[in-house]
Motif scaffolding. Structure first.
Motif, PDB file in Angstrom:
ATOM      1  N   GLY A   1       0.842  -1.208   0.000  1.00 52.03           N
ATOM      2  CA  GLY A   1       0.000   0.000   0.000  1.00 52.03           C
ATOM      3  C   GLY A   1       0.870   1.249   0.000  1.00 52.03           C
ATOM      4  O   GLY A   1       2.035   1.207   0.421  1.00 52.03           O
ATOM      5  N   THR A   2       0.307   2.372  -0.443  1.00 53.74           N
ATOM      6  CA  THR A   2       1.135   3.597  -0.532  1.00 53.74           C
ATOM      7  C   THR A   2       0.969   4.509   0.675  1.00 53.74           C
ATOM      8  O   THR A   2       1.745   5.440   0.854  1.00 53.74           O
ATOM      9  N   GLU A   3      -0.043   4.252   1.522  1.00 56.12           N
ATOM     10  CA  GLU A   3      -0.245   5.111   2.705  1.00 56.12           C
ATOM     11  C   GLU A   3      -0.369   4.265   3.948  1.00 56.12           C
ATOM     12  O   GLU A   3      -0.950   3.176   3.923  1.00 56.12           O
ATOM     13  N   VAL A   4       0.138   4.814   5.054  1.00 54.22           N
ATOM     14  CA  VAL A   4       0.046   4.099   6.323  1.00 54.22           C
ATOM     15  C   VAL A   4      -1.365   4.278   6.910  1.00 54.22           C
ATOM     16  O   VAL A   4      -1.991   5.331   6.710  1.00 54.22           O
ATOM     17  N   LEU A   5      -1.868   3.252   7.590  1.00 50.91           N
ATOM     18  CA  LEU A   5      -3.197   3.344   8.233  1.00 50.91           C
ATOM     19  C   LEU A   5      -3.154   4.366   9.373  1.00 50.91           C
ATOM     20  O   LEU A   5      -2.220   4.358  10.186  1.00 50.91           O
ATOM     21  N   THR A   6      -4.165   5.224   9.437  1.00 48.98           N
ATOM     22  CA  THR A   6      -4.226   6.242  10.504  1.00 48.98           C
ATOM     23  C   THR A   6      -5.535   6.093  11.295  1.00 48.98           C
ATOM     24  O   THR A   6      -6.528   5.541  10.793  1.00 48.98           O
ATOM     25  N   PRO A   7      -5.557   6.653  12.518  1.00 49.11           N
ATOM     26  CA  PRO A   7      -6.815   6.638  13.291  1.00 49.11           C
ATOM     27  C   PRO A   7      -7.938   7.375  12.555  1.00 49.11           C
ATOM     28  O   PRO A   7      -9.114   7.045  12.707  1.00 49.11           O
ATOM     29  N   GLU A   8      -7.575   8.351  11.721  1.00 51.91           N
ATOM     30  CA  GLU A   8      -8.566   9.084  10.927  1.00 51.91           C
ATOM     31  C   GLU A   8      -9.249   8.135   9.928  1.00 51.91           C
ATOM     32  O   GLU A   8     -10.476   8.137   9.798  1.00 51.91           O
ATOM     33  N   ASP A   9      -8.420   7.323   9.222  1.00 52.77           N
ATOM     34  CA  ASP A   9      -8.991   6.315   8.297  1.00 52.77           C
ATOM     35  C   ASP A   9      -9.958   5.410   9.042  1.00 52.77           C
ATOM     36  O   ASP A   9     -11.027   5.048   8.541  1.00 52.77           O
ATOM     37  N   ALA A  10      -9.531   5.022  10.248  1.00 53.75           N
ATOM     38  CA  ALA A  10     -10.254   3.990  11.000  1.00 53.75           C
ATOM     39  C   ALA A  10     -11.698   4.379  11.279  1.00 53.75           C
ATOM     40  O   ALA A  10     -12.566   3.511  11.422  1.00 53.75           O
ATOM     41  N   LYS A  11     -11.963   5.697  11.325  1.00 51.62           N
ATOM     42  CA  LYS A  11     -13.330   6.142  11.648  1.00 51.62           C
ATOM     43  C   LYS A  11     -14.359   5.642  10.638  1.00 51.62           C
ATOM     44  O   LYS A  11     -15.527   5.521  10.960  1.00 51.62           O
ATOM     45  N   SER A  12     -13.909   5.394   9.406  1.00 51.84           N
ATOM     46  CA  SER A  12     -14.903   4.956   8.412  1.00 51.84           C
ATOM     47  C   SER A  12     -14.701   3.505   7.972  1.00 51.84           C
ATOM     48  O   SER A  12     -15.195   3.092   6.928  1.00 51.84           O
ATOM     49  N   ILE A  13     -13.955   2.735   8.760  1.00 51.30           N
ATOM     50  CA  ILE A  13     -13.702   1.338   8.382  1.00 51.30           C
ATOM     51  C   ILE A  13     -14.508   0.393   9.278  1.00 51.30           C
ATOM     52  O   ILE A  13     -14.478   0.499  10.503  1.00 51.30           O
ATOM     53  N   ASP A  14     -15.212  -0.547   8.640  1.00 58.20           N
ATOM     54  CA  ASP A  14     -15.961  -1.556   9.400  1.00 58.20           C
ATOM     55  C   ASP A  14     -15.296  -2.932   9.355  1.00 58.20           C
ATOM     56  O   ASP A  14     -15.561  -3.773  10.205  1.00 58.20           O
ATOM     57  N   TYR A  15     -14.479  -3.152   8.324  1.00 61.36           N
ATOM     58  CA  TYR A  15     -13.819  -4.456   8.173  1.00 61.36           C
ATOM     59  C   TYR A  15     -12.362  -4.236   7.785  1.00 61.36           C
ATOM     60  O   TYR A  15     -12.081  -3.507   6.821  1.00 61.36           O
ATOM     61  N   TYR A  16     -11.459  -4.866   8.522  1.00 61.30           N
ATOM     62  CA  TYR A  16     -10.043  -4.864   8.143  1.00 61.30           C
ATOM     63  C   TYR A  16      -9.723  -6.237   7.557  1.00 61.30           C
ATOM     64  O   TYR A  16     -10.037  -7.258   8.177  1.00 61.30           O
ATOM     65  N   LEU A  17      -9.096  -6.221   6.400  1.00 64.53           N
ATOM     66  CA  LEU A  17      -8.830  -7.481   5.691  1.00 64.53           C
ATOM     67  C   LEU A  17      -7.321  -7.740   5.604  1.00 64.53           C
ATOM     68  O   LEU A  17      -6.549  -6.868   5.188  1.00 64.53           O
ATOM     69  N   PHE A  18      -6.933  -8.951   6.000  1.00 65.73           N
ATOM     70  CA  PHE A  18      -5.523  -9.360   6.031  1.00 65.73           C
ATOM     71  C   PHE A  18      -5.334 -10.608   5.174  1.00 65.73           C
ATOM     72  O   PHE A  18      -6.262 -11.398   5.021  1.00 65.73           O
ATOM     73  N   GLY A  19      -4.105 -10.792   4.705  1.00 62.03           N
ATOM     74  CA  GLY A  19      -3.795 -12.046   4.021  1.00 62.03           C
ATOM     75  C   GLY A  19      -3.418 -13.101   5.048  1.00 62.03           C
ATOM     76  O   GLY A  19      -2.550 -12.862   5.875  1.00 62.03           O
ATOM     77  N   GLY A  20      -4.060 -14.238   4.982  1.00 61.41           N
ATOM     78  CA  GLY A  20      -3.661 -15.368   5.833  1.00 61.41           C
ATOM     79  C   GLY A  20      -2.505 -16.067   5.149  1.00 61.41           C
ATOM     80  O   GLY A  20      -2.653 -17.106   4.507  1.00 61.41           O
ATOM     81  N   ILE A  21      -1.346 -15.388   5.247  1.00 58.88           N
ATOM     82  CA  ILE A  21      -0.154 -15.799   4.487  1.00 58.88           C
ATOM     83  C   ILE A  21       0.989 -15.902   5.487  1.00 58.88           C
ATOM     84  O   ILE A  21       1.174 -15.001   6.308  1.00 58.88           O
TER      85      ILE A  21
END
Ligand code: SAM
Length: 200
Positions: free
Chosen positions: A75-95
């Motif tokens: 990804g090109t940007e780091v996750l911020t608490p500001e982003d988090a306000k509008s996120i309902d699901y965080y998706l990760f690779g089970g890798i």
């Protein structure tokens, strides 16, 4: 603060011991209700996994979720608490974390996702999935990425003769890298050091 769900898309061909230990560990600190594991179809061990997570056969994209953030080291940007306000699901690779990293999250997950999913990274070093989930939960709860302490490439003593350096970043919880006791035990019993540390 919404109770976001943490979705791990299992991308290994098997549900191996190491993956299972990581998922169990995540369930322990996050709670079973917030952990979904998707793309689990006819895998040995999936019944056991149901004790720790909501197990879903379909790949995440088929669930038609909204307000999703995928965590991808490319990804090109780091996750911020500001982003988090509008996120309902965080998706990760089970890798599992091969070394050197092979950009598998991008090639096997992000590439196939809808364009309205937000893509964020967690710094330049790869973390195991449990450390990545812990870090995201901290950010979701308002902490800035730069205020979260980490251990980079910690050393692990296998026995009196063998010390290995693990080529990953771990979140620092109470002065120790976040590694489950069960994984440490698994490492001490495994006799193939390459497989033991995912260096394949
Ligand atoms: N070697 C894999 C690759 O090349 O993509 C990394 C797999 S990592 C062990 C497992 C998952 O944790 C990734 O799919 C991603 O969701 C998350 N992750 C780990 N480190 C990350 C980072 N620095 N930035 C964003 N996500 C990360």
């Amino acid at each position: 603060m919404s109770q976001a769900k943490f979705v791990i898309e299992h991308l290994e061909p098997e549900l191996g011991k190491w993956s299972m230990i990581e998922y169990k560990h995540i369930s322990k600190f996050l709670g079973k209700d917030r952990l979904w594991v998707t793309n689990v179809k006819n895998l040995s061990g999936q019944e056991e996994l149901k004790e720790y997570a909501t197990v879903i056969t379909e790949p995440t994209v088929d669930l038609k979720l909204k307000n999703v953030c995928v965590l991808d080291p490319e990804g090109t940007e780091v996750l911020t608490p500001e982003d988090a306000k509008s996120i309902d699901y965080y998706l990760f690779g089970g890798i599992l974390g091969g070394y050197p990293p092979r950009k598998r999250t991008e090639k096997e997950l992000t590439k196939f996702l809808p364009k309205d999913y937000v893509v964020r990274h967690l710094g330049p070093m790869q973390m195991p999935t449990d450390s990545a989930v812990y870090t995201v939960n901290e950010i979701h709860n308002g902490k800035k990425f730069e205020d979260i302490p980490f251990f980079d490439k910690p050393e692990h003593k296998i026995n009196q003769y063998e010390i290995v350096q693990i080529p990953m970043r771990y979140v620092n919880v109470n002065g120790k890298p976040l590694i489950s006791a069960e994984l440490l035990d698994h490492w001490s019993k495994s006799d193939d050091s390459d497989q033991r540390f995912g260096l394949y």
